[in-house]
Design a protein around this motif. Structure first.
Motif, PDB file in Angstrom:
ATOM      1  N   ASN A  27       8.062  -0.566   7.387  1.00  0.00           N
ATOM      2  CA  ASN A  27       7.799   0.980   7.525  1.00  0.00           C
ATOM      3  C   ASN A  27       7.532   1.452   8.710  1.00  0.00           C
ATOM      4  O   ASN A  27       7.201   3.145   9.015  1.00  0.00           O
ATOM      5  CB  ASN A  27       6.729   1.490   6.435  1.00  0.00           C
ATOM      6  CG  ASN A  27       5.412   0.593   6.479  1.00  0.00           C
ATOM      7  OD1 ASN A  27       5.710  -0.322   6.438  1.00  0.00           O
ATOM      8  ND2 ASN A  27       4.339   2.040   7.060  1.00  0.00           N
ATOM      9  N   LEU A  28       6.942   0.651   9.842  1.00  0.00           N
ATOM     10  CA  LEU A  28       6.068   1.257  10.845  1.00  0.00           C
ATOM     11  C   LEU A  28       7.693   1.268  12.032  1.00  0.00           C
ATOM     12  O   LEU A  28       7.851   0.397  12.012  1.00  0.00           O
ATOM     13  CB  LEU A  28       5.104   0.357  11.562  1.00  0.00           C
ATOM     14  CG  LEU A  28       3.675   0.352  10.537  1.00  0.00           C
ATOM     15  CD1 LEU A  28       3.609  -0.822  10.692  1.00  0.00           C
ATOM     16  CD2 LEU A  28       3.158   1.948  10.366  1.00  0.00           C
ATOM     17  N   TYR A  33      -2.754   3.971  18.556  1.00  0.00           N
ATOM     18  CA  TYR A  33      -2.476   4.265  17.235  1.00  0.00           C
ATOM     19  C   TYR A  33      -3.853   4.096  16.589  1.00  0.00           C
ATOM     20  O   TYR A  33      -4.055   3.333  16.619  1.00  0.00           O
ATOM     21  CB  TYR A  33      -1.710   4.178  16.583  1.00  0.00           C
ATOM     22  CG  TYR A  33      -0.060   3.883  16.992  1.00  0.00           C
ATOM     23  CD1 TYR A  33       1.048   5.092  16.643  1.00  0.00           C
ATOM     24  CD2 TYR A  33       0.898   2.942  18.277  1.00  0.00           C
ATOM     25  CE1 TYR A  33       2.496   5.081  17.314  1.00  0.00           C
ATOM     26  CE2 TYR A  33       1.949   3.119  18.727  1.00  0.00           C
ATOM     27  CZ  TYR A  33       2.774   4.393  18.021  1.00  0.00           C
ATOM     28  OH  TYR A  33       3.637   4.145  18.853  1.00  0.00           O
ATOM     29  N   THR A  42      -4.722   4.556  12.242  1.00  0.00           N
ATOM     30  CA  THR A  42      -4.615   4.482  10.883  1.00  0.00           C
ATOM     31  C   THR A  42      -5.369   5.015   9.570  1.00  0.00           C
ATOM     32  O   THR A  42      -7.063   4.484  10.189  1.00  0.00           O
ATOM     33  CB  THR A  42      -3.906   2.939  10.110  1.00  0.00           C
ATOM     34  OG1 THR A  42      -3.369   3.916   8.474  1.00  0.00           O
ATOM     35  CG2 THR A  42      -4.531   1.681  10.320  1.00  0.00           C
ATOM     36  N   ASN A  62      -5.362   5.125   6.287  1.00  0.00           N
ATOM     37  CA  ASN A  62      -4.839   4.217   5.355  1.00  0.00           C
ATOM     38  C   ASN A  62      -3.925   3.147   5.028  1.00  0.00           C
ATOM     39  O   ASN A  62      -3.386   2.354   4.247  1.00  0.00           O
ATOM     40  CB  ASN A  62      -3.630   5.402   4.647  1.00  0.00           C
ATOM     41  CG  ASN A  62      -2.632   5.194   5.515  1.00  0.00           C
ATOM     42  OD1 ASN A  62      -2.221   4.729   6.569  1.00  0.00           O
ATOM     43  ND2 ASN A  62      -1.478   6.159   5.471  1.00  0.00           N
ATOM     44  N   ASN A  77       0.419   4.186   6.992  1.00  0.00           N
ATOM     45  CA  ASN A  77       0.878   5.080   8.555  1.00  0.00           C
ATOM     46  C   ASN A  77       0.176   4.817   9.336  1.00  0.00           C
ATOM     47  O   ASN A  77      -1.260   4.501   9.313  1.00  0.00           O
ATOM     48  CB  ASN A  77       1.114   6.784   8.279  1.00  0.00           C
ATOM     49  CG  ASN A  77       1.229   6.679   7.137  1.00  0.00           C
ATOM     50  OD1 ASN A  77       1.197   7.371   6.263  1.00  0.00           O
ATOM     51  ND2 ASN A  77       2.849   6.722   6.924  1.00  0.00           N
ATOM     52  N   ALA A 129       0.011   6.676  13.133  1.00  0.00           N
ATOM     53  CA  ALA A 129      -0.031   7.894  14.129  1.00  0.00           C
ATOM     54  C   ALA A 129      -0.856   8.217  15.877  1.00  0.00           C
ATOM     55  O   ALA A 129      -1.731   7.481  15.724  1.00  0.00           O
ATOM     56  CB  ALA A 129      -1.670   9.230  13.903  1.00  0.00           C
TER      57      ALA A 129
END
Length: 263
Positions: free
Chosen positions: A211-212, A237, A239, A241, A245, A247
């Motif tokens: 997913n990344l 980055y 996260t 969660n 995800n 960011a």
């Protein structure tokens, strides 16, 4: 060749010839007092790969570069002066889990039980391919720890680093750069040429995080099960969660592509 001070350009003695200085290329600066058979380097520029302090005064710096000074240096005065540890290996990562017990990751995996004075190679089983170099070592307690290799290996120990076994052979195209476990179950890797891996069962199963869209991660760190941080090349980055995800933080820039967290 004067007592270990080699390839030097300038030699000077002061205070009635009781103190000597020798200088040369590569920021080589030595000092000797009274006994000129023993010279200590005052400036050390040996491309250190990692640093670890066991208390406010005592610390170690490890150099993995291929030079005559490859090895381990120790300070006992908060870094004011450093001395090379005779017979100790060089490496890419160093960690202590208490004041006496430490590990160096190099082309082999070494352990000390006497505060860094003596180091011994520890056995590794289950690697399909030559493991290259140990890139990172992480312990959650005095018994359980993990290490990652530059050729796709994830290693684990359950006996305080006396023996290591392979949990994952991801393939030589995967360069594992770092590993971090929040507790004995939840762990992450940072790696080149592939997305990060995650486990929730102590490494029995490792799942690549498809997913990344992150392929060049350098280091990873979690504060708790939800909040974490990752470095990819020169990108940072966060996260909130658990890594579902990540960011990109555009406000943090300018650090080295070899950057890593300190913990």
């Amino acid at each position: 060749h004067i007592g270990g001070a080699i390839d030097q350009y300038e030699l000077q003695f002061i205070k009635n010839n009781l103190i000597g200085y020798s200088a040369g290329i590569g920021l080589k600066l030595y000092k000797a007092e009274n006994d000129f058979n023993s010279w200590n380097r005052l400036i050390i520029s040996d491309n250190f790969a990692d640093l670890f302090f066991t208390n406010e005064n005592k610390g170690f710096a490890v150099s993995g570069n291929l030079s005559e000074y490859q090895g381990l240096y120790k300070t006992e005065n908060s870094g004011i002066t450093w001395a090379k540890v005779s017979g100790a290996p060089g490496g890419n990562d160093i960690i202590f889990i208490d004041s006496l017990t430490g590990f160096i990751g190099s082309n082999l995996l070494y352990k000390t039980t006497d505060g860094g004075e003596n180091w011994f190679e520890k056995p590794i089983t289950g690697l399909i391919d030559t493991f290259g170099i140990i890139k990172k070592i992480n312990f959650t307690n005095n018994n359980i720890g993990w290490a990652v290799t530059s050729r796709g290996g994830i290693l684990k120990t359950t006996d305080g680093g006396e023996n290591w076994f392979t949990q994952l052979n991801a393939g030589i195209s995967i360069i594992f750069n770092s590993i971090y476990f929040l507790d004995n179950l939840n762990g992450w890797t940072a790696n080149s040429n592939g997305r990060p891996y995650k486990t929730t069962n102590g490494g029995n199963n490792w799942i690549q995080q498809t997913n990344l869209d992150i392929w060049e991660s350098r280091d990873i760190l979690f504060r708790n099960i939800l909040d974490g941080y990752l470095i990819e090349s020169n990108k940072y980055y966060t996260t909130t969660n658990g890594g579902v995800n990540l960011a990109l933080d555009l406000g943090i820039t300018g650090f080295s592509i070899a950057g890593k967290f300190s913990y």
